[in-house]
Write an enzyme that holds these catalytic residues in place. Structure first.
Site, mmCIF file in Angstrom:
data_model
loop_
_atom_site.group_PDB
_atom_site.id
_atom_site.type_symbol
_atom_site.label_atom_id
_atom_site.label_comp_id
_atom_site.label_asym_id
_atom_site.label_seq_id
_atom_site.Cartn_x
_atom_site.Cartn_y
_atom_site.Cartn_z
ATOM 1 N N LYS A 161 51.577 51.097 39.272
ATOM 2 C CA LYS A 161 52.108 50.020 38.433
ATOM 3 C C LYS A 161 50.946 49.372 37.689
ATOM 4 O O LYS A 161 50.133 48.663 38.281
ATOM 5 C CB LYS A 161 52.835 48.982 39.297
ATOM 6 N N GLY B 59 42.995 42.272 40.749
ATOM 7 C CA GLY B 59 43.601 41.247 39.909
ATOM 8 C C GLY B 59 43.253 39.863 40.395
ATOM 9 O O GLY B 59 42.202 39.638 41.001
ATOM 10 N N GLN C 244 45.243 34.686 43.495
ATOM 11 C CA GLN C 244 46.556 34.208 43.917
ATOM 12 C C GLN C 244 47.505 35.375 44.201
ATOM 13 O O GLN C 244 48.166 35.420 45.241
ATOM 14 C CB GLN C 244 47.153 33.301 42.841
ATOM 15 N N GLY D 175 46.649 38.541 44.729
ATOM 16 C CA GLY D 175 46.096 39.343 45.804
ATOM 17 C C GLY D 175 46.412 38.790 47.178
ATOM 18 O O GLY D 175 46.762 39.541 48.096
ATOM 19 N N GLU E 81 40.815 43.479 45.495
ATOM 20 C CA GLU E 81 39.640 43.010 44.760
ATOM 21 C C GLU E 81 40.115 41.913 43.817
ATOM 22 O O GLU E 81 40.999 42.142 42.989
ATOM 23 C CB GLU E 81 38.975 44.145 43.993
ATOM 24 N N CYS F 262 35.427 41.439 36.170
ATOM 25 C CA CYS F 262 35.321 40.674 37.418
ATOM 26 C C CYS F 262 33.867 40.489 37.827
ATOM 27 O O CYS F 262 33.541 39.570 38.573
ATOM 28 C CB CYS F 262 36.122 41.336 38.528
ATOM 29 N N GLN G 25 45.327 34.737 27.777
ATOM 30 C CA GLN G 25 43.928 34.712 28.183
ATOM 31 C C GLN G 25 43.099 33.856 27.245
ATOM 32 O O GLN G 25 42.196 33.129 27.677
ATOM 33 C CB GLN G 25 43.373 36.136 28.241
ATOM 34 N N GLU H 298 36.914 30.858 38.130
ATOM 35 C CA GLU H 298 36.780 32.046 37.279
ATOM 36 C C GLU H 298 37.490 31.813 35.943
ATOM 37 O O GLU H 298 38.664 31.471 35.900
ATOM 38 C CB GLU H 298 37.376 33.266 37.977
#
Length: 487
Positions: A178, A231, A234, A236, A253, A287, A334, A388
């Site tokens: 996905k 990703g 939250q 994850g 990750e 990341c 973003q 982040e």
């Protein structure tokens, strides 16, 4: 004028591309929002069910193939991806906004990853263990998990899916993939390479759509025995909770707030070049991107002056145009996040040395462009130094000495990557030992890791597992211990 494409990508289920009548999702070019790059399926939970059933049916025959046989499919996929490199890289640049040279580099890395893992099919998968019984043979062997769910982000739509799918397959698992919707057209073209390599039906399955619908159905499915995710923290954490509740293996990750330390003895030209590359390449959407720059007070002024001057030389524009160094933010959402954090930095009292605005007018009118931004007078407890941003924004923080710099660098909930610039061996060794990060680099930018090396973070950056290289075997397999005794 709206530039459209007729290309609609279906789901890939049980060896067939399937489109549905439901309204497909359009993928927009962030460099030019008037251009539609392609369409993907707005799938439902029942599509996940079909994908998982296909993967489970294919699982037993796939795992019974030898590693060499599975590897041959990966070699074929690598060759096809290489043949289609220019097309896939251009799609990546148009869909996600990564510059064309970077997109080509990422796609080439996907080819290399496939070839690396194809070779893994011929490596040892266990150990002989001494037994206390002299008439017995005891050994361990690696066995696949079964069906693995792969959930990937939009910022590396070729490399991250490949570095998850390739080891999953070579170690005998089947896959339901996905991708992030923002980069699903690129992901579909990658899946086409696997499909055209002739993988048996059901070995790889591809489902697009909402994370809330598709992701949740995949994560909660009782027949999915492993989940690998890159990703947001939250999302994850939610995946980890759901997987743990039903006993599935998971790998997460989840980002970083990566520092670079500039010691007083650093080569400033080298440090500036690497800081700019680490912070602003891919529009800061990595990341491992540099977001905190911790500078010894003795060299703050010359470093800062050179950093600003070099940043102002960056060429910004449409990702597929020649000579462009930095493209747009990948999406409107973003872009808004980045602009919001720039305002937060101003309100917190940090000073904008350069940048700080959305770029408009002319060739920027239809895109999500933001200036590369440098803040000074940043304190470690400010939000722009702790959260982040995932954009071209860096915070300059002054340190008294290396001990102070390391304390500031470790003052974060994240621990993914970090780097230091120094010519002093003792400082290098101290940094390597005391920096709380899964990837530490000396006299090199914080972003980037070689495909044969383990990759993953500490603290809230990761579930403490590792991807890439032979470390991937630890996640995608379980150990079976075998005891054989003769009559």
């Amino acid at each position: 004028m709206v530039v459209k494409t007729d290309r609609v990508f279906g789901n890939y289920l049980n060896g067939r591309w399937k489109e549905k009548d439901q309204s497909p999702i359009e993928s927009i070019n962030p460099s030019n929002t008037k251009e539609i790059v392609g369409y993907v399926q707005n799938s439902k939970a029942e599509d996940v069910e079909e994908a998982v059933e296909a993967a489970e049916t294919a699982s037993r025959p796939w795992r019974k193939l030898t590693g060499a046989e599975r590897g041959s499919y990966l070699f074929k996929a690598a060759n096809i991806l290489e043949e289609r490199l220019d097309d896939i890289a251009e799609t990546l640049a148009r869909e996600m906004g990564k510059t064309l040279p970077e997109s080509k580099g990422e796609t080439a890395r996907g080819v290399a990853i496939l070839r690396y893992y194809a070779g893994e099919g011929m490596r040892a998968d266990g150990d002989v263990i001494p037994s206390t019984d002299s008439k017995a043979l005891m050994f361990s062997k690696r066995v696949p998990l079964g069906v693995v769910g792969v959930i990937t982000p939009w910022n590396f739509p070729v490399a991250i899916p490949v570095w998850k799918i390739a080891p999953a397959l070579i170690y005998g698992n089947t896959v339901v993939f996905k991708p992030a919707t923002e980069a699903a057209v690129t992901a579909a073209k990658v899946v086409e390479c696997f499909a055209d390599a002739g993988l048996p039906d059901g070995v790889i399955n591809f489902v697009t759509g909402s994370g809330r619908v598709i992701g949740d159905a995949l994560v909660g499915h009782e027949k999915v025995h492993g989940l690998t995710f890159t990703g947001s923290e939250q999302t994850g954490r939610q995946i980890g909770r759901t997987a743990a509740e039903r006993g599935a293996k998971y790998q997460l990750e989840m980002g970083g707030k990566n520092p670079v330390i500039i010691a007083e003895d650093a080569d400033l030209a080298l440090a500036v070049e690497a800081t700019i590359s680490g912070a602003f390449r891919s529009t800061g959407q990595k990341c491992t991107a540099t977001s905190r720059v911790i500078v010894a007070e003795e060299v703050l002024q010359p470093f800062q002056k050179l950093l600003v001057a070099k940043t102002k030389e960056i060429t910004i524009g449409n990702a597929i145009d020649d000579g462009i160094w930095m493209g747009p933010s990948a999406s409107e959402a973003q872009l808004k996040t980045v602009l919001d954090y720039i305002e937060i930095g101003k309100q917190e009292g940090a000073d904008v040395l350069c940048g700080g605005e959305r770029m408009t007018g002319g060739n920027f009118t239809e895109g999500y462009f933001v200036e590369p931004t440098i803040f000074s007078n940043v304190k470690s407890d400010m939000r722009i130094a702790q959260e982040e941003i995932f954009g071209p924004v860096i915070a300059l923080i002054v340190a008294k000495d290396l001990e102070d710099a390391l304390a500031i660098a470790n003052d974060s909930r994240y621990g993914l990557s970090a780097s230091i610039f120094t010519t002093n061996i003792q400082k290098m060794l101290t940094f390597i030992e005391d920096m709380d990060a899964g990837l530490v680099r000396v006299n090199a930018e914080s972003a980037g890791v070689e495909l044969q090396a383990p990759f993953g973070g500490m603290k809230s950056s990761s579930s403490h597992s590792r991807e890439q290289g032979q470390a991937a075997k630890e996640f995608y397999t379980s150990i079976k211990t075998v005891f054989v005794k003769g009559q």
